[in-house]
Design an enzyme around this catalytic site. Structure first.
Site, PDB file in Angstrom:
ATOM      1  N   GLY A 183      10.507   3.335  19.275  1.00 49.41           N
ATOM      2  CA  GLY A 183      10.707   3.631  17.777  1.00 49.41           C
ATOM      3  C   GLY A 183      10.801   5.133  17.478  1.00 49.41           C
ATOM      4  O   GLY A 183      11.431   5.512  16.649  1.00 49.41           O
TER       5      GLY A 183
ATOM      6  N   ARG B 101       4.028 -12.323  23.733  1.00 56.91           N
ATOM      7  CA  ARG B 101       3.545 -11.697  22.456  1.00 56.91           C
ATOM      8  C   ARG B 101       3.158 -12.580  21.154  1.00 56.91           C
ATOM      9  O   ARG B 101       3.989 -13.543  20.795  1.00 56.91           O
ATOM     10  CB  ARG B 101       4.845 -10.680  22.238  1.00 56.91           C
ATOM     11  CG  ARG B 101       4.482  -9.811  21.214  1.00 56.91           C
ATOM     12  CD  ARG B 101       5.748  -8.829  21.262  1.00 56.91           C
ATOM     13  NE  ARG B 101       5.623  -7.893  20.156  1.00 56.91           N
ATOM     14  CZ  ARG B 101       6.759  -6.974  19.839  1.00 56.91           C
ATOM     15  NH1 ARG B 101       7.681  -6.892  20.898  1.00 56.91           N
ATOM     16  NH2 ARG B 101       6.803  -6.212  19.000  1.00 56.91           N
TER      17      ARG B 101
ATOM     18  N   ARG C 259       3.603  -2.316  11.812  1.00 54.31           N
ATOM     19  CA  ARG C 259       5.185  -2.586  11.743  1.00 54.31           C
ATOM     20  C   ARG C 259       5.474  -2.885  10.408  1.00 54.31           C
ATOM     21  O   ARG C 259       6.374  -2.377   9.990  1.00 54.31           O
ATOM     22  CB  ARG C 259       5.684  -3.370  12.919  1.00 54.31           C
ATOM     23  CG  ARG C 259       7.108  -3.531  13.067  1.00 54.31           C
ATOM     24  CD  ARG C 259       7.644  -4.587  14.014  1.00 54.31           C
ATOM     25  NE  ARG C 259       7.000  -4.301  15.262  1.00 54.31           N
ATOM     26  CZ  ARG C 259       7.772  -3.810  16.291  1.00 54.31           C
ATOM     27  NH1 ARG C 259       8.891  -3.127  15.859  1.00 54.31           N
ATOM     28  NH2 ARG C 259       7.303  -3.330  17.615  1.00 54.31           N
TER      29      ARG C 259
ATOM     30  N   ASP D 295      18.572   1.186  19.374  1.00 59.48           N
ATOM     31  CA  ASP D 295      18.732   0.362  20.317  1.00 59.48           C
ATOM     32  C   ASP D 295      20.124  -0.035  20.844  1.00 59.48           C
ATOM     33  O   ASP D 295      20.565  -0.527  21.651  1.00 59.48           O
ATOM     34  CB  ASP D 295      18.007  -1.015  20.248  1.00 59.48           C
ATOM     35  CG  ASP D 295      16.373  -0.696  20.546  1.00 59.48           C
ATOM     36  OD1 ASP D 295      16.028   0.262  20.938  1.00 59.48           O
ATOM     37  OD2 ASP D 295      15.703  -1.842  19.799  1.00 59.48           O
TER      38      ASP D 295
ATOM     39  N   VAL E 111       4.540   1.993  17.845  1.00 62.46           N
ATOM     40  CA  VAL E 111       4.033   3.571  17.862  1.00 62.46           C
ATOM     41  C   VAL E 111       5.177   4.548  17.548  1.00 62.46           C
ATOM     42  O   VAL E 111       6.290   4.574  18.119  1.00 62.46           O
ATOM     43  CB  VAL E 111       3.597   3.662  19.480  1.00 62.46           C
ATOM     44  CG1 VAL E 111       3.267   5.174  19.497  1.00 62.46           C
ATOM     45  CG2 VAL E 111       2.617   2.831  19.675  1.00 62.46           C
TER      46      VAL E 111
END
Length: 514
Positions: free
Chosen positions: A371, A227, A146, A358, A79
């Site tokens: 992001g 995931r 992505r 990060d 996102v």
């Protein structure tokens, strides 16, 4: 054949000599050269966008170092909010690619048994009353693919002539104050210098050792995530899935759904191309004897384990249980959602090494802003360096890096706290009351103060005040935070203590966080 969550490709695919560059019709208007040499470590979105924005602002990006042996693509979604997408208006090729690949999706919020809470709806920034404000910037889709987004950045980096060197793991960062340089040493013993080194190499970056003397300790957020992502054609082999979503898929409609149960939630993305889900249970709901969550993208979890976690809460809708049960073995990752308390300092003593993305701040999926923050960092840093180095040259880099740090720290801290509010709501801690009183309250928070921010304009608005604060000690107040909020540092330990005492995170947010 197992569907891989992680895919490595040819390291030479995005080398500058293979891509057309220097075409003035398709490149941004570049600022005059600042004589600042920048070395970027890390070829993720933060590092790539930092390199691009530094190039646009007139800095010389020496190269990008990446520890992986080639570009690595994951198979799910990311996102990117309007505040980060604003910068793309300067990049015609990327704007065109975002427009071509944009994919809207309908959002639904459901109880874990399938009962509809809210929907169809969208992320807040795409509500009709706000979309007029986004004229001239790419459409802020509820998600980006992505892999496609990452490849777009790599292509643009190649077009401006910046080289990514793969297989370069940085083992040490250092300052050379006498020479007014920062530097790195790789695992192969290679030493590289630059006027400024940007550490964008994710958490546990070795730049921590230079800046803070040690890595910031990891703390459990109290959650982990199972995931996976796989082709939609495989999901359609499941009759329950096909019955529920088959018609929408055939019509080209994408869905983004949150299924909310006590102590856990499942985020589900369905498109004609692929399906992705992430089950996020609180640690107390994990299956005893199951795979421990580790920071590895190795897909080694059996779907049966995830089913057992689901069964810790009764009455999950059969379509979700069937989807999980029929996921291919060897395609699920169990990732811990670890937290690293935010440090105030992101620069080395000399200011010649600075962290971004990060490497500077951790995030968990519930923030839906990791992001976005990484790209905001890139835009902010490049713009600060533009102002600090335009007249002073490379001597101005340390001050520019420190002003970037000042402009970003408090905003990032607020976004991090918001992620716990989202996680709290999605895990059903107050779901019944929310449904009865106001279904809109279950909506994932993507607040106005976050998505209306323009990081580039903010630098030019605040730089003079920030300069005076750092050089002369005058008062300074950030205005990229929730209106009316009085900033105070916080820790994950404090959050857990309050939650154990029965408090809701949302109840102690002062100011307007909407």
């Amino acid at each position: 054949m197992v569907d891989k969550f992680l895919i490595e490709t040819d390291q030479n695919e995005f080398q500058p000599n293979l891509w057309k560059n220097g075409d003035s019709d398709r490149l941004p208007n570049r600022c005059p050269e600042t004589q600042l040499n920048v070395l970027v470590v890390g070829a993720g979105p933060s590092g790539l966008m930092t390199a691009l924005e530094c190039w646009r602002k007139g800095h010389n990006v020496v190269k990008i170092l990446e520890r992986s042996n080639s570009p690595v693509f994951t198979g799910d979604v990311i996102v990117i909010g309007p505040s980060a997408l604003r910068a793309f208006r300067h990049w015609p090729d990327m704007c065109a690619e975002l427009e071509k690949s944009k994919m809207d999706s309908i959002m639904y919020y459901r109880k874990h048994n399938g009962e509809l809470i809210l929907g169809p709806t969208s992320l807040g920034h795409n509500d009709p009353e706000y979309t007029a404000a986004w004229k001239g910037i790419p459409f802020a889709a509820p998600h980006q693919i992505r892999k496609d987004f990452y490849r777009m950045l790599l292509r643009q980096v190649a077009r401006v002539g910046i080289r990514v060197e793969y297989g370069q793991r940085v083992e040490k960062y250092f300052d050379d104050e006498a020479a007014m340089l920062g530097g790195v040493i790789t695992d192969q013993g290679t030493i590289m210098f630059a006027d400024l080194v940007v550490a964008a190499d994710a958490n546990r970056t070795r730049s921590d050792l230079l800046i803070a003397g040690a890595h910031t300790p990891s703390r459990s957020s109290g959650m982990s995530v199972y995931r996976t992502a796989f082709p939609t054609e495989r999901a359609l082999q499941d009759e329950a899935f096909r019955t529920r979503w088959g018609d929408a898929i055939e019509k080209g409609i994408s869905h983004h759904e949150f299924w909310m149960g006590p102590g856990m939630h499942l985020g589900l993305f369905i498109s004609p191309e692929f399906v992705a889900f992430g089950l996020t249970p609180r640690d107390s709901f994990l299956h005893e004897g199951g795979n421990e969550p580790i920071e590895s993208w190795e897909p080694d979890v059996d779907p049966e384990e995830v089913t057992k976690v689901l069964n810790r809460v009764p009455d999950w809708n059969p379509v979700i249980k069937s989807l999980v049960k029929n996921t291919q073995r060897g395609s699920i990752v169990h990732w811990p959602l670890l937290w690293r308390n935010l440090r105030r300092e992101w620069t080395s003593k000399s200011g010649r090494v600075v962290q971004a993305g990060d490497a500077a701040h951790s995030s968990i999926p519930a923030s839906i802003s990791g992001g976005t923050l990484a790209l905001e960092d890139a835009v902010t840093l490049a713009s600060c360096l533009h102002l600090s180095c335009s007249s002073a040259g490379s001597k101005g880099a340390p001050l520019g890096a420190r002003i970037y740090n000042l402009l970003r720290y408090q905003r990032v801290s607020c976004v991090q706290k918001m992620s716990f509010v989202n996680a709290e709501g999605l895990s059903g801690s107050s779901m019944e009351d929310a449904i009865k009183e106001n279904p809109e309250s279950v909506r994932v928070r993507f607040p106005r103060w976050l998505y209306r921010h323009d990081p580039e304009a903010y630098v030019y608005e605040k730089y003079g005040q920030a300069f005076a604060h750092l050089v002369e000690g005058t008062d300074f107040e950030n205005t990229n935070l929730p209106p009316g909020h009085t900033f105070e540092p916080w820790t994950i330990e404090q959050i857990h203590k309050d939650m154990m005492a029965g408090k809701r995170v949302a109840d102690f947010l002062d100011g307007d966080w909407s």
